[in-house]
Design a protein around this motif. Structure first.
Motif, PDB file in Angstrom:
ATOM      1  N   LEU A  19       0.514 -57.329  30.144  1.00  0.00           N
ATOM      2  CA  LEU A  19       1.668 -56.588  29.650  1.00  0.00           C
ATOM      3  C   LEU A  19       2.086 -57.102  28.279  1.00  0.00           C
ATOM      4  O   LEU A  19       2.341 -56.309  27.357  1.00  0.00           O
ATOM      5  CB  LEU A  19       2.822 -56.707  30.652  1.00  0.00           C
ATOM      6  N   GLY A  20       2.180 -58.418  28.140  1.00  0.00           N
ATOM      7  CA  GLY A  20       2.591 -58.995  26.863  1.00  0.00           C
ATOM      8  C   GLY A  20       1.627 -58.670  25.739  1.00  0.00           C
ATOM      9  O   GLY A  20       2.043 -58.335  24.615  1.00  0.00           O
ATOM     10  N   LEU A  21       0.326 -58.742  26.010  1.00  0.00           N
ATOM     11  CA  LEU A  21      -0.674 -58.435  24.983  1.00  0.00           C
ATOM     12  C   LEU A  21      -0.618 -56.966  24.579  1.00  0.00           C
ATOM     13  O   LEU A  21      -0.730 -56.625  23.386  1.00  0.00           O
ATOM     14  CB  LEU A  21      -2.076 -58.784  25.497  1.00  0.00           C
ATOM     15  N   ASP A  22      -0.429 -56.079  25.547  1.00  0.00           N
ATOM     16  CA  ASP A  22      -0.341 -54.655  25.235  1.00  0.00           C
ATOM     17  C   ASP A  22       0.917 -54.343  24.427  1.00  0.00           C
ATOM     18  O   ASP A  22       0.895 -53.522  23.503  1.00  0.00           O
ATOM     19  CB  ASP A  22      -0.350 -53.824  26.522  1.00  0.00           C
ATOM     20  N   LEU A  23       2.022 -54.970  24.787  1.00  0.00           N
ATOM     21  CA  LEU A  23       3.277 -54.754  24.071  1.00  0.00           C
ATOM     22  C   LEU A  23       3.126 -55.141  22.601  1.00  0.00           C
ATOM     23  O   LEU A  23       3.490 -54.371  21.697  1.00  0.00           O
ATOM     24  CB  LEU A  23       4.391 -55.571  24.731  1.00  0.00           C
ATOM     25  N   VAL A  24       2.575 -56.306  22.362  1.00  0.00           N
ATOM     26  CA  VAL A  24       2.375 -56.763  20.985  1.00  0.00           C
ATOM     27  C   VAL A  24       1.315 -55.917  20.279  1.00  0.00           C
ATOM     28  O   VAL A  24       1.445 -55.586  19.091  1.00  0.00           O
ATOM     29  CB  VAL A  24       1.978 -58.257  20.974  1.00  0.00           C
ATOM     30  N   GLY A  25       0.259 -55.533  21.016  1.00  0.00           N
ATOM     31  CA  GLY A  25      -0.792 -54.722  20.415  1.00  0.00           C
ATOM     32  C   GLY A  25      -0.297 -53.362  19.951  1.00  0.00           C
ATOM     33  O   GLY A  25      -0.654 -52.889  18.860  1.00  0.00           O
TER      34      GLY A  25
ATOM     35  N   ALA B 289       6.704 -62.402  23.993  1.00  0.00           N
ATOM     36  CA  ALA B 289       6.024 -61.172  23.590  1.00  0.00           C
ATOM     37  C   ALA B 289       7.035 -60.169  23.038  1.00  0.00           C
ATOM     38  O   ALA B 289       6.743 -59.439  22.080  1.00  0.00           O
ATOM     39  CB  ALA B 289       5.278 -60.564  24.784  1.00  0.00           C
ATOM     40  N   VAL B 290       8.225 -60.122  23.622  1.00  0.00           N
ATOM     41  CA  VAL B 290       9.273 -59.233  23.124  1.00  0.00           C
ATOM     42  C   VAL B 290       9.642 -59.592  21.686  1.00  0.00           C
ATOM     43  O   VAL B 290       9.740 -58.721  20.811  1.00  0.00           O
ATOM     44  CB  VAL B 290      10.527 -59.316  24.034  1.00  0.00           C
ATOM     45  N   GLU B 291       9.824 -60.867  21.427  1.00  0.00           N
ATOM     46  CA  GLU B 291      10.201 -61.292  20.084  1.00  0.00           C
ATOM     47  C   GLU B 291       9.088 -61.027  19.080  1.00  0.00           C
ATOM     48  O   GLU B 291       9.339 -60.662  17.927  1.00  0.00           O
ATOM     49  CB  GLU B 291      10.570 -62.776  20.091  1.00  0.00           C
TER      50      GLU B 291
ATOM     51  N   ALA C  61      16.877 -61.082  28.944  1.00  0.00           N
ATOM     52  CA  ALA C  61      17.956 -60.156  28.592  1.00  0.00           C
ATOM     53  C   ALA C  61      18.553 -60.469  27.225  1.00  0.00           C
ATOM     54  O   ALA C  61      18.975 -59.557  26.490  1.00  0.00           O
ATOM     55  CB  ALA C  61      19.045 -60.204  29.659  1.00  0.00           C
ATOM     56  N   LEU C  62      18.584 -61.734  26.840  1.00  0.00           N
ATOM     57  CA  LEU C  62      19.169 -62.120  25.559  1.00  0.00           C
ATOM     58  C   LEU C  62      18.281 -61.760  24.365  1.00  0.00           C
ATOM     59  O   LEU C  62      18.746 -61.780  23.226  1.00  0.00           O
ATOM     60  CB  LEU C  62      19.438 -63.631  25.549  1.00  0.00           C
ATOM     61  N   ARG C  63      17.029 -61.405  24.614  1.00  0.00           N
ATOM     62  CA  ARG C  63      16.090 -61.177  23.520  1.00  0.00           C
ATOM     63  C   ARG C  63      15.777 -59.700  23.260  1.00  0.00           C
ATOM     64  O   ARG C  63      15.237 -59.373  22.212  1.00  0.00           O
ATOM     65  CB  ARG C  63      14.804 -61.965  23.771  1.00  0.00           C
ATOM     66  N   VAL C  64      16.073 -58.825  24.205  1.00  0.00           N
ATOM     67  CA  VAL C  64      15.814 -57.408  23.972  1.00  0.00           C
ATOM     68  C   VAL C  64      16.911 -56.820  23.092  1.00  0.00           C
ATOM     69  O   VAL C  64      17.982 -57.411  22.908  1.00  0.00           O
ATOM     70  CB  VAL C  64      15.738 -56.640  25.309  1.00  0.00           C
ATOM     71  N   ASP C  65      16.629 -55.642  22.528  1.00  0.00           N
ATOM     72  CA  ASP C  65      17.606 -55.013  21.635  1.00  0.00           C
ATOM     73  C   ASP C  65      18.759 -54.371  22.402  1.00  0.00           C
ATOM     74  O   ASP C  65      19.890 -54.334  21.909  1.00  0.00           O
ATOM     75  CB  ASP C  65      16.901 -53.956  20.774  1.00  0.00           C
ATOM     76  N   SER C  66      18.492 -53.845  23.579  1.00  0.00           N
ATOM     77  CA  SER C  66      19.547 -53.255  24.404  1.00  0.00           C
ATOM     78  C   SER C  66      19.039 -53.120  25.834  1.00  0.00           C
ATOM     79  O   SER C  66      17.839 -53.299  26.102  1.00  0.00           O
ATOM     80  CB  SER C  66      19.980 -51.887  23.863  1.00  0.00           C
ATOM     81  N   ILE C  67      19.960 -52.812  26.736  1.00  0.00           N
ATOM     82  CA  ILE C  67      19.617 -52.658  28.151  1.00  0.00           C
ATOM     83  C   ILE C  67      20.159 -51.325  28.645  1.00  0.00           C
ATOM     84  O   ILE C  67      21.317 -50.980  28.396  1.00  0.00           O
ATOM     85  CB  ILE C  67      20.215 -53.799  28.999  1.00  0.00           C
ATOM     86  N   ILE C  68      19.305 -50.560  29.333  1.00  0.00           N
ATOM     87  CA  ILE C  68      19.735 -49.335  29.984  1.00  0.00           C
ATOM     88  C   ILE C  68      19.371 -49.436  31.469  1.00  0.00           C
ATOM     89  O   ILE C  68      18.568 -50.285  31.859  1.00  0.00           O
ATOM     90  CB  ILE C  68      19.098 -48.070  29.358  1.00  0.00           C
TER      91      ILE C  68
END
Length: 338
Positions: A101-107, A129-131, A162-169
């Motif tokens: 998941l992390g590799l795909d997100l960054v890719g 990976a989020v950052e 949660a502290l690293r994402v841009d927002s939460i829905i």
């Protein structure tokens, strides 16, 4: 960067949270899921939030030897869905899911294939990976299941993530209720054929004598239970350990002030036992009782996971809590099989 959204779903997280909310346990055999409706609901929710086209939905799960099961094939054939599988190790743990998941997100971010990523997960291992994806210009939105009793407002999400994402829905509660259905039986299902029941080891022969399987349409006879050891008193923690707790990693929710750690452990142990008993076959019950007091890895992991949802992973590591979980499981199973 293309103005598109990509959706990344940690299936283990989503099914555990949905099952816990609807059924009261993350035990997968205790519920069935309408995957098509669930994925359609996620697509609708993210479209309403962003208003942009979707690239695709990535679905991450694990299976033995990372091979597609019939269920994974069903999901993979849905339009715009790509299934990515990790492995299930010998002790029941998922391997490689977070990494994929992390590799795909960054890719996707590096290839500028999408401008917004919607992440359905709660694992703090994905924070880096989020950052990295954010540094490449992508916005990352966390998608969770609402929990008004949790300080983050969502179920089972690590604060570190949660502290690293841009927002939460959050997904609508109605969606979860509509897609998850409890599987409950008054007694275990008959095994398909007599030869499907695993042979009982010689050292258990004197303690366990299964009865013949019933004929189709006839009431099912319960297996004769093994002799039960003299029950030990339920373990109790010292007063200083039975306090109001919050998850150190943001994984669990909040325990009500009147509850103690062991009260929660007993509730979880009984819930898992009842749900497992209501979804197992007669052969599985015979096998479980033959190995008593040892619990299969998959059941033990569900006990710990469900308890961590309530009191946090740190408190679940306490030996008193773990003993109480297993004690309550066997005690409840005894009452169901009497």
């Amino acid at each position: 960067m293309v103005s598109q959204r990509a959706i990344f779903v940690d299936a283990g997280f989503l099914l555990a949270v949905g099952g816990t909310q609807v059924v009261g346990t993350s035990l997968r055999s205790a519920f069935r899921v309408d995957f098509e409706k669930l994925i359609e609901g996620i697509l609708k929710c993210t479209e309403e939030h962003s208003g942009i086209d979707v690239l695709r939905t990535y679905w991450y799960d694990a299976s033995k030897d990372a091979l597609f099961t019939d269920q994974h094939k069903q999901i993979g054939l849905l339009p715009g869905v790509k299934v990515r599988l990790g492995r299930i190790s010998f002790n029941g743990e998922q391997k490689g899911v977070d990494l994929k998941l992390g590799l795909d997100l960054v890719g996707v971010a590096r290839n500028r294939a999408a401008s917004v990523a919607y992440l359905v997960s709660g694992d703090d291992d994905l924070a880096e990976a989020v950052e990295e994806a954010q540094d490449l210009g992508m916005k990352v939105v966390l998608v969770g299941v609402a929990d008004s009793g949790h300080r983050l407002g969502v179920m089972s999400v690590a604060e570190h993530l949660a502290l690293r994402v841009d927002s939460i829905i959050t997904l609508p509660a109605e969606l979860i209720d509509a897609c998850f259905t409890r599987i409950v039986q008054e007694s275990p299902r008959p095994t398909a054929a007599a030869h499907d029941v695993a042979p009982v080891p010689a050292d258990h022969a004197s303690r366990l004598v299964p009865r013949p399987l019933p004929k189709p349409g006839a009431p099912m006879a319960k297996p004769v239970l093994p002799s039960r050891p003299t029950p030990h008193p339920s373990p109790r923690l010292a007063p200083t350990e039975a306090q109001l707790v919050y998850s150190s990693g943001g994984v669990g929710g909040r325990v009500a002030p009147e509850d103690t750690l062991l009260d929660v452990a007993h509730e979880v142990g009984e819930s898992v036992a009842a749900n497992w008993y209501g979804s197992c076959t007669q052969g599985e019950l015979v096998d479980l009782l033959a190995d008593r007091p040892i619990l299969p890895t998959e059941i033990d992991r569900v006990l710990l996971k469900d308890c961590a949802q309530r009191i946090g992973e740190y408190k679940t590591d306490l030996q008193g809590v773990r003993k109480a979980l297993r004690f309550a499981f066997w005690k409840k199973l005894d009452s169901l099989t009497e």
